[in-house]
Design a protein around this motif. Structure first.
Motif, PDB file in Angstrom:
ATOM      1  N   GLY A 100       0.425  -0.698  -0.538  1.00 28.20           N
ATOM      2  CA  GLY A 100      -0.041   0.271  -0.022  1.00 28.20           C
ATOM      3  C   GLY A 100       0.867   1.202   0.076  1.00 28.20           C
ATOM      4  O   GLY A 100      -0.290   1.882   0.321  1.00 28.20           O
ATOM      5  N   LEU A 101       2.136   1.527   0.231  1.00 27.02           N
ATOM      6  CA  LEU A 101       2.878   1.995   0.133  1.00 27.02           C
ATOM      7  C   LEU A 101       2.804   2.920  -1.484  1.00 27.02           C
ATOM      8  O   LEU A 101       3.925   4.404  -1.509  1.00 27.02           O
ATOM      9  CB  LEU A 101       4.392   1.914   0.683  1.00 27.02           C
ATOM     10  N   VAL A 102       2.453   2.476  -2.209  1.00 24.56           N
ATOM     11  CA  VAL A 102       2.910   3.463  -3.509  1.00 24.56           C
ATOM     12  C   VAL A 102       0.881   3.651  -3.803  1.00 24.56           C
ATOM     13  O   VAL A 102       0.716   3.404  -3.797  1.00 24.56           O
ATOM     14  CB  VAL A 102       2.666   2.719  -5.152  1.00 24.56           C
ATOM     15  N   ALA A 103       0.546   5.350  -3.300  1.00 22.84           N
ATOM     16  CA  ALA A 103      -0.568   5.401  -3.819  1.00 22.84           C
ATOM     17  C   ALA A 103      -0.873   6.673  -3.837  1.00 22.84           C
ATOM     18  O   ALA A 103       0.402   7.768  -3.482  1.00 22.84           O
ATOM     19  CB  ALA A 103      -1.420   5.232  -1.972  1.00 22.84           C
ATOM     20  N   GLY A 104      -2.305   7.472  -4.170  1.00 20.13           N
ATOM     21  CA  GLY A 104      -2.118   8.448  -4.489  1.00 20.13           C
ATOM     22  C   GLY A 104      -2.019   9.193  -5.663  1.00 20.13           C
ATOM     23  O   GLY A 104      -2.519   8.795  -6.877  1.00 20.13           O
ATOM     24  N   GLU A 105      -0.655   9.540  -5.848  1.00 20.84           N
ATOM     25  CA  GLU A 105       0.243   9.931  -6.951  1.00 20.84           C
ATOM     26  C   GLU A 105       1.598   9.071  -6.611  1.00 20.84           C
ATOM     27  O   GLU A 105       1.789   8.916  -5.591  1.00 20.84           O
ATOM     28  CB  GLU A 105       0.681  11.382  -7.236  1.00 20.84           C
ATOM     29  N   ALA A 106       2.316   9.068  -8.103  1.00 23.19           N
ATOM     30  CA  ALA A 106       4.167   8.738  -7.740  1.00 23.19           C
ATOM     31  C   ALA A 106       4.456   9.356  -8.749  1.00 23.19           C
ATOM     32  O   ALA A 106       4.444   9.920  -9.998  1.00 23.19           O
ATOM     33  CB  ALA A 106       3.549   7.411  -8.859  1.00 23.19           C
ATOM     34  N   ASP A 107       6.532   9.378  -8.638  1.00 20.55           N
ATOM     35  CA  ASP A 107       7.156   9.693  -9.139  1.00 20.55           C
ATOM     36  C   ASP A 107       7.907   8.958 -10.187  1.00 20.55           C
ATOM     37  O   ASP A 107       7.997   7.574  -8.924  1.00 20.55           O
ATOM     38  CB  ASP A 107       7.789  11.059  -8.852  1.00 20.55           C
ATOM     39  N   ARG A 108       8.915   8.783 -11.414  1.00 23.37           N
ATOM     40  CA  ARG A 108      10.020   7.924 -11.309  1.00 23.37           C
ATOM     41  C   ARG A 108      11.182   8.881 -12.325  1.00 23.37           C
ATOM     42  O   ARG A 108      10.516   9.705 -12.538  1.00 23.37           O
ATOM     43  CB  ARG A 108       9.401   7.252 -12.855  1.00 23.37           C
ATOM     44  N   TYR A 109      11.751   7.879 -12.153  1.00 28.00           N
ATOM     45  CA  TYR A 109      13.466   8.749 -13.134  1.00 28.00           C
ATOM     46  C   TYR A 109      12.629   8.286 -15.149  1.00 28.00           C
ATOM     47  O   TYR A 109      12.434   7.877 -15.113  1.00 28.00           O
ATOM     48  CB  TYR A 109      14.152   7.901 -12.662  1.00 28.00           C
ATOM     49  N   TYR A 110      12.655   9.605 -14.641  1.00 29.57           N
ATOM     50  CA  TYR A 110      12.697   9.884 -16.543  1.00 29.57           C
ATOM     51  C   TYR A 110      14.245  10.101 -17.536  1.00 29.57           C
ATOM     52  O   TYR A 110      15.241  11.194 -17.602  1.00 29.57           O
ATOM     53  CB  TYR A 110      12.089  11.467 -16.853  1.00 29.57           C
ATOM     54  N   PRO A 111      14.280   8.986 -18.203  1.00 27.37           N
ATOM     55  CA  PRO A 111      15.773   8.457 -18.778  1.00 27.37           C
ATOM     56  C   PRO A 111      16.025  10.013 -19.641  1.00 27.37           C
ATOM     57  O   PRO A 111      17.509  10.073 -19.507  1.00 27.37           O
ATOM     58  CB  PRO A 111      15.791   7.101 -19.643  1.00 27.37           C
ATOM     59  N   ARG A 112      15.361  10.203 -20.341  1.00 30.90           N
ATOM     60  CA  ARG A 112      15.630  11.417 -21.213  1.00 30.90           C
ATOM     61  C   ARG A 112      15.631  13.041 -20.689  1.00 30.90           C
ATOM     62  O   ARG A 112      15.980  13.503 -21.600  1.00 30.90           O
ATOM     63  CB  ARG A 112      14.974  11.443 -22.887  1.00 30.90           C
ATOM     64  N   VAL A 135      19.550  13.963  -0.958  1.00 30.78           N
ATOM     65  CA  VAL A 135      18.653  14.553  -1.834  1.00 30.78           C
ATOM     66  C   VAL A 135      17.619  13.899  -2.196  1.00 30.78           C
ATOM     67  O   VAL A 135      17.918  11.848  -3.298  1.00 30.78           O
ATOM     68  CB  VAL A 135      18.332  15.373  -3.343  1.00 30.78           C
ATOM     69  N   PHE A 136      16.636  13.198  -1.210  1.00 31.75           N
ATOM     70  CA  PHE A 136      16.545  12.221  -1.383  1.00 31.75           C
ATOM     71  C   PHE A 136      14.598  12.130  -1.735  1.00 31.75           C
ATOM     72  O   PHE A 136      14.129  13.647  -1.021  1.00 31.75           O
ATOM     73  CB  PHE A 136      16.037  11.511   0.149  1.00 31.75           C
ATOM     74  N   ALA A 137      14.027  12.029  -2.827  1.00 25.96           N
ATOM     75  CA  ALA A 137      12.164  11.963  -3.451  1.00 25.96           C
ATOM     76  C   ALA A 137      11.891  10.304  -2.758  1.00 25.96           C
ATOM     77  O   ALA A 137      12.533   9.732  -3.670  1.00 25.96           O
ATOM     78  CB  ALA A 137      12.463  12.293  -4.261  1.00 25.96           C
ATOM     79  N   SER A 138      10.605  10.633  -1.768  1.00 28.92           N
ATOM     80  CA  SER A 138      10.407   9.181  -2.125  1.00 28.92           C
ATOM     81  C   SER A 138       9.128   8.856  -2.820  1.00 28.92           C
ATOM     82  O   SER A 138       9.068   7.866  -3.692  1.00 28.92           O
ATOM     83  CB  SER A 138       8.877   9.544  -0.477  1.00 28.92           C
ATOM     84  N   GLY A 139       8.352   9.538  -4.304  1.00 28.57           N
ATOM     85  CA  GLY A 139       7.950   9.027  -5.163  1.00 28.57           C
ATOM     86  C   GLY A 139       6.678   8.495  -5.193  1.00 28.57           C
ATOM     87  O   GLY A 139       6.554   8.079  -5.607  1.00 28.57           O
ATOM     88  N   THR A 140       5.934   8.953  -3.918  1.00 32.10           N
ATOM     89  CA  THR A 140       4.822   8.338  -3.429  1.00 32.10           C
ATOM     90  C   THR A 140       3.747   9.253  -2.504  1.00 32.10           C
ATOM     91  O   THR A 140       4.774   9.764  -1.459  1.00 32.10           O
ATOM     92  CB  THR A 140       4.387   7.338  -3.114  1.00 32.10           C
ATOM     93  N   PHE A 141       2.843   9.265  -2.721  1.00 34.59           N
ATOM     94  CA  PHE A 141       2.275  10.410  -1.186  1.00 34.59           C
ATOM     95  C   PHE A 141       1.865   9.402   0.075  1.00 34.59           C
ATOM     96  O   PHE A 141       1.066  10.052   1.358  1.00 34.59           O
ATOM     97  CB  PHE A 141       0.128  10.495  -2.055  1.00 34.59           C
ATOM     98  N   ALA A 142       1.989   8.075  -0.157  1.00 28.39           N
ATOM     99  CA  ALA A 142       1.508   7.270   1.039  1.00 28.39           C
ATOM    100  C   ALA A 142       3.009   7.173   2.075  1.00 28.39           C
ATOM    101  O   ALA A 142       3.740   5.902   3.193  1.00 28.39           O
ATOM    102  CB  ALA A 142       2.011   6.325   0.935  1.00 28.39           C
ATOM    103  N   TRP A 143       4.350   7.976   2.025  1.00 31.09           N
ATOM    104  CA  TRP A 143       5.420   7.448   2.443  1.00 31.09           C
ATOM    105  C   TRP A 143       4.879   8.025   4.032  1.00 31.09           C
ATOM    106  O   TRP A 143       5.942   8.210   5.175  1.00 31.09           O
ATOM    107  CB  TRP A 143       6.830   8.692   2.069  1.00 31.09           C
ATOM    108  N   SER A 144       4.929  10.103   4.421  1.00 35.26           N
ATOM    109  CA  SER A 144       4.009  10.471   5.567  1.00 35.26           C
ATOM    110  C   SER A 144       3.328   9.607   6.210  1.00 35.26           C
ATOM    111  O   SER A 144       3.290   9.651   7.536  1.00 35.26           O
ATOM    112  CB  SER A 144       4.791  11.656   5.225  1.00 35.26           C
ATOM    113  N   PRO A 145       2.646   9.201   5.916  1.00 37.04           N
ATOM    114  CA  PRO A 145       1.229   8.787   6.779  1.00 37.04           C
ATOM    115  C   PRO A 145       1.897   7.312   7.101  1.00 37.04           C
ATOM    116  O   PRO A 145       1.523   6.760   8.015  1.00 37.04           O
ATOM    117  CB  PRO A 145       0.319   7.922   5.605  1.00 37.04           C
TER     118      PRO A 145
END
Length: 500
Positions: free
Chosen positions: A411-423, A463-473
């Motif tokens: 359940g930790l990937v929820a709400g919205e998500a980020d990812r790495y864009y190779p280009r 510089v850390f980026a969790s990439g998900t809404f559900a990290w803080s909850p």
């Protein structure tokens, strides 16, 4: 009249009617929040990691003490009845300064204001630090509107809170309660420039972007929605371009996603992290020096950034200050802040989302994609929660979590998500690593993936980026705590703070 109107507005059409609940963020035991309700996002979908729905009582008689005697507990004010609503003259205030509250009460009657500070407090989640005398409430004039911009800057001052010189800095909530038992909220921050390991930045600019006040089916507008003549909700093409901080937040008066910040605060204060506090507008206006801290923490959905905000954060990183982004969809829209009609700075927020002549509003469309700061960037919505899949489990971030490569954190990937864009260009770095790679299905059932990123800038800043809404909850929200996320976050902050 108010009951008929509220029934006309279908709850699921808007994210903001769902604000008008007693505990919209499932924050658990807070002294003034009781009950459990659903929360809907701006598309009308239930956000799955919140708690179960109990219908709000909007049709309870409220005119006499005799009728209210049959009601258990306070009832939540809304934007239809306007039983009690208010806003603060500023988002942040320093100890020793004063903050003014502008409040409307319908029908006119006495009310009180209780001021709470968010923190751990033995598990209570907040502590009452001040109470107003009994105040005389009035019905303030209707909001002023111009080209979808709604403002209440003409409301009379209702109460001035003199913040004690010895007050604790932090996130605060003013809780407004009428004599007949209706309740609303006003968030504000008590900031200071004292040295600390970590500076917590509350995303008040993003909070205001989502604010649909007044959610009455007629007048309210946010950067996402407005109403047509028949009370139907319109989308971004017809939404406001400029919104005002001189107005209450919709419904119960707590902003969308405010719970993410509160989750982090309770957890961090429980474990004794040395925190300073400020709002995004403080960062924008230069009222704080982010280079004075070991790390800047962005605890929740922080989507709307001005050019001065980005410049200040990049300078801090380049000077050795680490950055921690505990949500997704950060640094997405470029915004401007302007003065109110009376000349008060930074009371109007403008984002030119509508297509047409003029400068684009997305950072990535002006050749400054967010990945150049975050290391990853926004990929899209996650309609249903998916597991976060651990990658590079031998990295120090996952140390002592017990996590292994390929392990799924439910359940930790929820709400919205980020990812790495190779280009898309990466920021300059000494080293970088992806600490999660998690497949999920988008709204069209296409297979996509989320990623969690960490890089070290040439200055040595992390510089850390969790990439998900559900990290803080997952840090401190009852029913959603995950010890692996707690430990990984502690590993990160301990290294930033130079803890042994």
């Amino acid at each position: 009249m108010g009951v008929e109107r509220s029934e006309h507005i279908r709850r699921w059409e808007s994210g903001a009617l769902a604000h008008a609940v007693s505990d919209p963020f499932g924050q658990g035991p807070l002294p003034w929040l009781r009950g459990s309700e659903h929360y809907f996002d701006d598309t009308g979908h239930v956000v799955p990691w919140y708690v179960d729905h109990v219908p709000a009582q909007r049709d309870t008689p409220r005119t006499t003490a005799r009728t209210t005697a049959h009601v258990t507990g306070p009832r939540t004010a809304d934007d239809v009845g306007q039983q009690i609503k208010g806003f603060a003259s500023s988002g942040g205030v320093a100890p020793g300064e004063a903050i003014d509250f502008h409040i409307t009460v319908d029908p006119p009657q006495q009310f009180t204001v209780d001021v709470y500070r968010i923190g751990h407090y033995g598990g209570d989640g907040a502590a009452k630090i001040a109470t107003s005398p009994r105040l005389s409430g009035i019905v303030q004039p209707p909001p002023l509107t111009a080209d979808r911009t709604v403002s209440c800057h003409h409301w009379w001052q209702s109460w001035r809170y003199q913040v004690p010189a010895h007050a604790s800095i932090g996130a605060h909530v003013a809780v407004l309660t009428t004599a007949d038992g209706y309740r609303s909220h006003i968030p504000f921050t008590v900031r200071d420039d004292h040295p600390a390991d970590l500076l917590l930045l509350l995303p008040d600019i993003t909070w205001q972007a989502y604010n649909l006040y007044p959610e009455d089916g007629r007048t309210g507008a946010s950067l996402y929605h407005a109403w047509d003549e028949e009370g139907r909700l319109l989308g971004e093409e017809d939404a406001a371009i400029t919104v005002s901080f001189d107005r209450p937040y919709a419904g119960a008066g707590l902003p969308l996603h405010v719970g993410h910040a509160y989750d982090f605060i309770r957890w961090a204060e429980r474990y004794g992290y040395d925190l300073a506090y400020a709002d995004a507008r403080d960062l924008h206006a230069g009222r704080i020096d982010p280079t004075r801290y070991r790390g800047l923490v962005f605890p929740g959905h922080d989507e709307y950034w001005s050019a001065p905000m980005r410049r200040a954060v990049e300078l801090a990183r380049d000077g050795g200050t680490s950055l921690v982004f505990l949500s997704a969809n950060s640094l997405y829209w470029q915004v401007e802040l302007g003065p109110s009609p009376s000349g008060v700075p930074d009371r109007l927020l403008t984002c030119r989302k509508r297509r047409g002549p003029g400068r684009p509003a997305l950072w990535r469309e002006v050749a400054r994609p967010e990945q150049q700061l975050l290391g990853i960037q926004y990929a899209g919505r996650v309609p249903e929660p998916h597991p976060l899949v651990v990658r590079n489990a031998d990295h120090w971030l996952w140390e002592a979590t017990g996590a292994s490569d390929g392990e799924e954190i439910e359940g930790l990937v929820a709400g919205e998500a980020d990812r790495y864009y190779p280009r898309t260009a990466l920021p300059e770095h000494q080293d970088r690593i992806l600490l999660a790679h998690s497949p999920y299905r988008d709204g069209e059932q296409n297979l996509r993936h989320q990623e969690t990123s960490l890089y070290r800038a040439p200055s040595g800043a992390l510089v850390f980026a969790s990439g998900t809404f559900a990290w803080s909850p997952a840090l401190d929200r009852p029913g959603h705590v995950d010890p692996r996320v707690q430990r990984a976050t502690a590993n990160l902050l301990d290294r930033i703070c130079k803890r042994d």
